[in-house]
Design an enzyme around this catalytic site. Structure first.
Site, PDB file in Angstrom:
ATOM      1  N   ASN A   1       5.985  -6.180   5.182  1.00 55.09           N
ATOM      2  CA  ASN A   1       6.413  -7.546   5.512  1.00 55.09           C
ATOM      3  C   ASN A   1       6.259  -8.491   4.331  1.00 55.09           C
ATOM      4  O   ASN A   1       7.136  -9.318   4.078  1.00 55.09           O
ATOM      5  CB  ASN A   1       5.658  -8.054   6.749  1.00 55.09           C
TER       6      ASN A   1
ATOM      7  N   GLY B   1       0.831  -1.206   0.000  1.00 49.55           N
ATOM      8  CA  GLY B   1       0.000   0.000   0.000  1.00 49.55           C
ATOM      9  C   GLY B   1       0.863   1.253   0.000  1.00 49.55           C
ATOM     10  O   GLY B   1       2.078   1.177   0.125  1.00 49.55           O
TER      11      GLY B   1
ATOM     12  N   ASP C   1       2.463   1.479   9.769  1.00 47.76           N
ATOM     13  CA  ASP C   1       2.077   0.976  11.098  1.00 47.76           C
ATOM     14  C   ASP C   1       3.248   0.960  12.083  1.00 47.76           C
ATOM     15  O   ASP C   1       3.033   0.761  13.272  1.00 47.76           O
ATOM     16  CB  ASP C   1       1.544  -0.460  11.002  1.00 47.76           C
TER      17      ASP C   1
HETATM   18  P1  ATP Z   1       1.656  -3.390   3.300  1.00 49.35           P
HETATM   19  O1  ATP Z   1       2.262  -2.992   4.600  1.00 49.35           O
HETATM   20  O2  ATP Z   1       1.173  -2.229   2.520  1.00 49.35           O
HETATM   21  O3  ATP Z   1       0.651  -4.475   3.444  1.00 49.35           O
HETATM   22  P2  ATP Z   1       3.243  -5.453   2.145  1.00 49.35           P
HETATM   23  O4  ATP Z   1       4.589  -5.465   1.570  1.00 49.35           O
HETATM   24  O5  ATP Z   1       3.027  -6.329   3.338  1.00 49.35           O
HETATM   25  O6  ATP Z   1       2.873  -3.955   2.437  1.00 49.35           O
HETATM   26  P3  ATP Z   1       1.631  -7.185   0.488  1.00 49.35           P
HETATM   27  O7  ATP Z   1       0.515  -6.814  -0.414  1.00 49.35           O
HETATM   28  O8  ATP Z   1       1.374  -8.139   1.591  1.00 49.35           O
HETATM   29  O9  ATP Z   1       2.179  -5.795   1.023  1.00 49.35           O
HETATM   30  O10 ATP Z   1       2.831  -7.793  -0.373  1.00 49.35           O
HETATM   31  C1  ATP Z   1       3.472  -7.049  -1.381  1.00 49.35           C
HETATM   32  C2  ATP Z   1       4.003  -7.942  -2.462  1.00 49.35           C
HETATM   33  O11 ATP Z   1       4.800  -8.979  -1.902  1.00 49.35           O
HETATM   34  C3  ATP Z   1       2.910  -8.605  -3.279  1.00 49.35           C
HETATM   35  O12 ATP Z   1       3.216  -8.407  -4.623  1.00 49.35           O
HETATM   36  C4  ATP Z   1       2.953 -10.051  -2.844  1.00 49.35           C
HETATM   37  O13 ATP Z   1       2.637 -10.904  -3.918  1.00 49.35           O
HETATM   38  C5  ATP Z   1       4.388 -10.250  -2.409  1.00 49.35           C
HETATM   39  N1  ATP Z   1       4.501 -11.225  -1.320  1.00 49.35           N
HETATM   40  C6  ATP Z   1       3.825 -11.198  -0.157  1.00 49.35           C
HETATM   41  N2  ATP Z   1       4.177 -12.241   0.630  1.00 49.35           N
HETATM   42  C7  ATP Z   1       5.090 -12.953  -0.060  1.00 49.35           C
HETATM   43  C8  ATP Z   1       5.856 -14.149   0.204  1.00 49.35           C
HETATM   44  N3  ATP Z   1       5.727 -14.809   1.351  1.00 49.35           N
HETATM   45  N4  ATP Z   1       6.702 -14.578  -0.757  1.00 49.35           N
HETATM   46  C9  ATP Z   1       6.825 -13.923  -1.913  1.00 49.35           C
HETATM   47  N5  ATP Z   1       6.165 -12.790  -2.231  1.00 49.35           N
HETATM   48  C10 ATP Z   1       5.302 -12.308  -1.320  1.00 49.35           C
HETATM   49 MG    MG Z   2       1.678  -6.290   4.926  1.00 45.09          MG
END
Ligand code: ATP
Ligand code: MG
Length: 456
Positions: free
Chosen positions: A198, A109, A228
């Protein structure tokens, strides 16, 4: 003495086994220290950071197990010093600048400061002498072939920090790790800067491991983006400060609405899926919150010791009340939908709307209705440009990300620990989210400020 092991590109080529995720005893000298064939860094950077410089991770020594927070101490009650690697430019660099093909990607996000970090990474790469820098559009999705990469230079990024959002765009979900690495191989990318939370970091670490498996000489460096503030070990992450500051406008509006209405109640929902840092800090900063609800501290809505009966008391006592709730709080009251977003994250029910509805129902039933106003400023806050203090944090993190990549570290992320900038192995910081300690001094300060009772 224990120290984090920071993975380095040369590990796999020296025949060393990668041990990225655990604390490492000092006696086991990491192979990355003083690796022989580095290139001298042309840029002087006003002094270099030595590979063995380190920052103490935990600065408090608890003199007794009854000291507040002392349960964090080692269970054997032996004092263990934990150290992390200090971030910054190295005298010997692993990459020749003219051979670098750098890419930047922003995932997840939005968060204030993304553009500041992108800008600083590009500028620092150019100072090193890198000519080929591209942005991967719309997160990991941009690695699929249809979306053209965006050439980046100082000229392109010069003013992007003046607005919020991400120049590159963001997304959730996308191609598999193998497909991403295929695409990197095809494009010849040998430095990848990954800005995200994460999920993004879990992805970055998987990309790092896949590159090692394929014996690619690639540096993968993360910059934690989480509004966060829920990353382990770090004092704070970029965007958090701005979020707390911007929340004040929503809280103040809720206060004015509640205060000006007959039996007015204002409810503000803030970000924080598993951690209540924004809600706690914003409540503390405003001094206008009567009830602060965070995911870490369970509460009841109904019953004699519930939130609603305290609201009734507040209306009788002072005529109005303001509630600040984190999005991840009270999820047990909401129906589970099992819905997930494109990245596989569980979609939360709206606790703000739920509290609003329950509050209206409750006061209607008492025969003495309340005037309830609900504000959800989430997207207005996430899209803000970074404030001055986050701007500085982003600048230093962006610079250090580039220094780390040039030093040859991979599978690392950058952060600030105990006011110093450090490199950490990715698995150490994303194994679980950092949360507010309900026994901490800070949470008790917050309770003192709101005057709320325990809702259990
Ligand atoms: P936010 O804090 O905004 O949620 P985030 O990095 O946690 O940020 P996510 O949407 O969970 O956001 O993940 C971002 C990207 O990382 C996505 O493109 C998702 O496919 C990829 N991703 C998430 N978890 C994994 C994982 N365990 N292994 C590989 N890719 C991942
Ligand atoms: Mg996340």
């Amino acid at each position: 003495e224990k120290r984090f092991y920071i993975p380095h590109i040369t590990d796999i080529f020296d025949g060393a086994v990668a041990i990225p995720s655990t604390f490492c005893l000092k006696s086991r000298t990491p192979v990355n220290e003083d690796f022989a064939d580095g290139y001298p860094s042309d840029e002087k950077w006003h002094g270099y950071i030595n590979n063995s410089d380190r920052v103490l991770l935990k600065v408090i020594y608890y003199s007794s197990p009854t000291s507040a927070g002392a349960e964090c101490i080692d269970p054997d009650c032996t004092w263990v010093e934990q150290w992390v690697h200090r971030a910054g430019p190295r005298e010997k660099i692993y990459f020749k600048p003219e051979t670098v093909n750098a890419a930047i990607v922003t995932c997840g996000g939005l968060c204030p400061g993304l553009n500041d970090v992108i800008r600083q990474i590009v500028i620092t790469l150019e100072i090193y002498g890198v000519k080929n820098i591209v942005g991967i559009p719309f997160g990991y999705r941009g690695f699929s072939e249809e979306i053209a990469e965006m050439p980046l230079s100082r000229k392109v990024v010069q003013n992007i920090h003046l607005s919020g959002g991400s120049l590159l765009g963001v997304s959730r979900g996308g191609p598999s790790v193998a497909e991403i690495v295929d695409s990197m191989e095809k494009r010849g990318i040998n430095m990848l800067f990954v800005l995200g939370g994460n999920g993004t970091h879990a992805g970055a670490n998987a990309i790092h491991n896949e590159c090692r498996k394929r014996r690619m000489k690639v540096a993968i460096v993360g910059v934690p983006k989480t509004i966060d503030n829920d990353i382990l070990h770090m004092d704070k992450t970029f965007g958090f400060d701005t979020a707390v500051e911007e929340s004040q406008r929503a809280i103040n509006s809720a206060y004015i609405e509640a205060h000006s209405a007959y039996r007015g109640i204002g409810i503000v929902k803030l970000m924080g899926r598993s951690s209540g840092f924004i809600t706690m800090q914003a409540s503390l900063a405003s001094g206008q919150i009567d009830i602060c609800l965070i995911p870490e501290v369970p509460f009841h809505l109904h019953g004699p010791h519930g939130v609603l009966s305290h609201l009734k008391y507040l209306l009788e006592k002072k005529g109005s009340a303001v509630v600040c709730v984190a999005e991840g709080a009270g999820q047990n009251f909401l129906e589970k939908t099992n819905a997930t977003d494109a990245s596989g994250n569980i979609v939360f029910g709206d606790i703000g709307v739920h509290i609003q509805q329950e509050t209206k129902k409750y006061f209607k039933a008492t025969g003495n209705p309340a005037d309830v106003k609900y504000i959800d400023p989430t997207y207005m806050i996430r899209a803000c440009r970074a404030n001055a203090s986050d701007g500085i944090l982003c600048t230093v993190l962006g610079q250090n990300a580039v220094h780390g990549a040039f030093a040859g570290y991979s599978g690392i992320t950058v952060g600030i620990c105990n006011t110093h900038y450090v490199y950490l192995p990715i698995p150490e910081v994303v194994s679980y989210p950092r949360v507010v300690d309900p026994n901490s001094r800070m949470w008790h300060r917050c309770l003192t400020s709101t005057g709320q009772p325990d809702f259990v």
